[in-house]
Design an enzyme around this catalytic site. Structure first.
Site, short mmCIF file in Angstrom:
data_model
loop_
_atom_site.label_atom_id
_atom_site.label_comp_id
_atom_site.label_asym_id
_atom_site.label_seq_id
_atom_site.Cartn_x
_atom_site.Cartn_y
_atom_site.Cartn_z
N ARG A 265 0.85 -1.19 0.00
CA ARG A 265 0.00 0.00 0.00
C ARG A 265 0.88 1.24 0.00
NH1 ARG A 265 -3.62 -2.52 -1.59
NH2 ARG A 265 -5.64 -2.91 -0.66
N HIS B 207 -1.26 0.75 -9.59
CA HIS B 207 -1.94 -0.11 -8.62
C HIS B 207 -2.65 -1.28 -9.33
CE1 HIS B 207 -4.05 -0.38 -4.45
NE2 HIS B 207 -4.00 -1.57 -5.04
P1 NDP Z 1 -1.97 -11.45 4.76
O1 NDP Z 1 -2.91 -10.94 5.79
O2 NDP Z 1 -2.10 -12.88 4.31
O3 NDP Z 1 -0.46 -11.25 5.26
C1 NDP Z 1 -0.05 -10.09 5.89
C2 NDP Z 1 1.38 -10.29 6.39
O4 NDP Z 1 1.87 -9.05 6.89
C3 NDP Z 1 1.49 -11.29 7.53
O5 NDP Z 1 2.66 -12.07 7.41
C4 NDP Z 1 1.58 -10.39 8.76
O6 NDP Z 1 2.29 -10.93 9.87
C5 NDP Z 1 2.39 -9.24 8.19
N1 NDP Z 1 2.22 -8.06 9.03
C6 NDP Z 1 1.08 -7.40 9.35
N2 NDP Z 1 1.34 -6.39 10.19
C7 NDP Z 1 2.67 -6.42 10.40
C8 NDP Z 1 3.56 -5.66 11.22
N3 NDP Z 1 3.13 -4.65 12.00
N4 NDP Z 1 4.88 -5.99 11.22
C9 NDP Z 1 5.34 -7.02 10.47
N5 NDP Z 1 4.55 -7.79 9.69
C10 NDP Z 1 3.24 -7.50 9.67
O7 NDP Z 1 -2.08 -10.48 3.52
P2 NDP Z 1 -1.84 -10.80 1.97
O8 NDP Z 1 -0.52 -11.44 1.83
O9 NDP Z 1 -3.02 -11.48 1.39
O10 NDP Z 1 -1.83 -9.31 1.37
C11 NDP Z 1 -0.89 -8.35 1.78
C12 NDP Z 1 -1.26 -6.97 1.26
O11 NDP Z 1 -0.98 -6.87 -0.14
C13 NDP Z 1 -2.72 -6.57 1.33
O12 NDP Z 1 -3.09 -6.17 2.64
C14 NDP Z 1 -2.80 -5.41 0.35
O13 NDP Z 1 -2.49 -4.21 1.01
C15 NDP Z 1 -1.68 -5.74 -0.65
N6 NDP Z 1 -2.23 -6.04 -1.97
C16 NDP Z 1 -1.89 -5.22 -3.03
C17 NDP Z 1 -2.36 -5.49 -4.30
C18 NDP Z 1 -1.94 -4.67 -5.46
O14 NDP Z 1 -2.47 -4.85 -6.57
N7 NDP Z 1 -0.99 -3.77 -5.32
C19 NDP Z 1 -3.25 -6.64 -4.57
C20 NDP Z 1 -3.52 -7.44 -3.40
C21 NDP Z 1 -3.02 -7.12 -2.16
P3 NDP Z 1 1.77 -12.27 10.63
O15 NDP Z 1 2.18 -13.40 9.70
O16 NDP Z 1 2.53 -12.27 11.88
O17 NDP Z 1 0.28 -12.13 10.77
C1 OXD Z 2 -6.12 -5.55 -3.16
C2 OXD Z 2 -5.68 -4.57 -4.17
O1 OXD Z 2 -6.03 -5.27 -1.96
O2 OXD Z 2 -5.97 -4.75 -5.38
O3 OXD Z 2 -6.59 -6.63 -3.58
O4 OXD Z 2 -4.99 -3.61 -3.81
#
Ligand code: NDP
Ligand code: OXD
Length: 314
Positions: A229, A277
């Site tokens: 993000r 994005h």
């Molecule tokens: P998940 O919820 O599966 O994974 C999130 C990961 O981030 C986990 O490993 C979590 O840790 C870690 N995390 C969260 N908070 C912290 C913190 N404070 N410090 C360290 N690690 C942290 O999410 P996804 O993998 O499915 O997606 C990740 C992000 O990708 C989405 O939230 C979205 O913002 C972004 N995204 C962007 C897209 C784009 O087109 N650009 C498309 C899809 C998603 P823990 O394992 O300990 O819970």
């Molecule tokens: C998502 C994105 O969160 O597209 O799936 O950013």
């Protein structure tokens, strides 16, 4: 039992047409159209305007049409019903394509050769590092981070990851929390950011953090790839680090303000790649099927898959 599409920034008609096909026995309406609020049982949201989901007395669940949920959790008037997010092989595969593409592009110095082609320059003075010489560190060991790491490992990169809570994963060096961050950064040549935007992660990608990346790596300088993000990063700090040389290249799919303003220097910076994005788009067919399955589960009395922990923020 109607479904309300609360979408901004995407083609609502396209989603409405798709959901009408997938759920022929339900009425599918969109924000701004005529509907009785009492008929709405489910909401599909992508960046719904804050406050627009109030006064839906029979609402049962909200489905984010993306993997991230910051776009809906920031609504102070979000109804108190379960919220589920997208976890789907189609979206995951798209994200891993993006990450592998840009890691390979950094490895194979694609920006440089594109510029040489523009100048009709047949010239190669540098050693070509092997993937196994390059260390990719992924912030976020969730669904997307783990899939990308698996594919990067297959390409031969050295891989590690950082998460909030400690993880143990096969062939991936894992680091966790504030304590693990400096060591994680110090052994990272390509930093991939796949974190959710939460209170704890906002603004994390700033100068101090970028200066902590390995400065002695095989690529000649660290590379940042942020597809998480825009709110995670300080764009001013990224530009500062590029100028001082503590960062060699940045690939950004997400921005503090989207669409990226025309006045942003990122657009024309020679060391920056900008994508709008779309690292992993939500394809209406794939995501529509997931949501239809979620509704069926819910109505059978089963728990929703991929439910969001609201207090945690992801
Ligand atoms: P998940 O919820 O599966 O994974 C999130 C990961 O981030 C986990 O490993 C979590 O840790 C870690 N995390 C969260 N908070 C912290 C913190 N404070 N410090 C360290 N690690 C942290 O999410 P996804 O993998 O499915 O997606 C990740 C992000 O990708 C989405 O939230 C979205 O913002 C972004 N995204 C962007 C897209 C784009 O087109 N650009 C498309 C899809 C998603 P823990 O394992 O300990 O819970
Ligand atoms: C998502 C994105 O969160 O597209 O799936 O950013």
């Amino acid at each position: 039992m109607s479904v309300l599409l609360a979408i901004t920034g995407w083609d609502v008609d396209h989603w409405q047409e798709r959901f009408r096909r997938l759920l022929p026995n339900r009425t599918i309406v969109a924000l701004g159209q005529d509907y009785d609020p009492a008929d709405i049982h489910y909401v599909m949201s992508w960046k719904h305007p804050p406050g627009s989901l109030q006064n839906l007395p029979n609402l049962k669940a909200i489905f984010s049409l993306g993997a991230g949920v910051d776009h809906l959790l920031h609504d102070p008037a979000l109804p108190h019903v379960p919220v589920a997010r997208v976890v789907d092989p189609d979206l995951t595969a798209r994200m891993s394509e993006y990450i592998v593409l840009h890691c390979l592009s950094a490895l194979r110095q694609q920006k440089r050769y594109q510029e040489q082609q523009r100048q009709k320059l047949w010239f190669d003075d540098r050693d070509q590092p092997a993937a196994s010489d390059v260390r990719v560190g992924v912030m976020g060991l969730g669904v997307l981070g783990q899939d990308a790491l698996g594919k990067l490992r297959m390409m031969g990169f050295q891989v590690s990851g950082w998460s909030r809570t400690p993880r143990q994963l096969d062939s991936i060096r894992c680091f966790a929390g504030d304590e693990g961050l400096p060591d994680f950064l110090a052994q990272t040549d390509i930093l991939v950011v796949l974190l959710p935007l939460t209170q704890d992660t906002r603004g994390l990608i700033k100068a101090d953090l970028l200066r902590g990346l390995a400065q002695d790596g095989a690529l000649g300088g660290p590379v940042l790839i942020n597809a998480g993000r825009g709110g995670l990063q300080s764009e001013a700090d990224i530009l500062t680090c590029l100028a001082e040389g503590s960062l060699m290249e940045a690939v950004l799919d997400v921005f503090e303000t989207e669409p990226l303003p025309e006045t942003s220097p990122l657009w024309t910076h020679p060391a920056v790649t900008v994508t709008p994005h779309n690292a992993a788009m939500s394809a209406p067919d794939a995501i529509g099927k997931l949501v239809v399955e979620q509704i069926a589960r819910f109505e059978r009395g089963e728990a929703l898959l991929h439910q969001v922990e609201i207090a945690r923020g992801y």
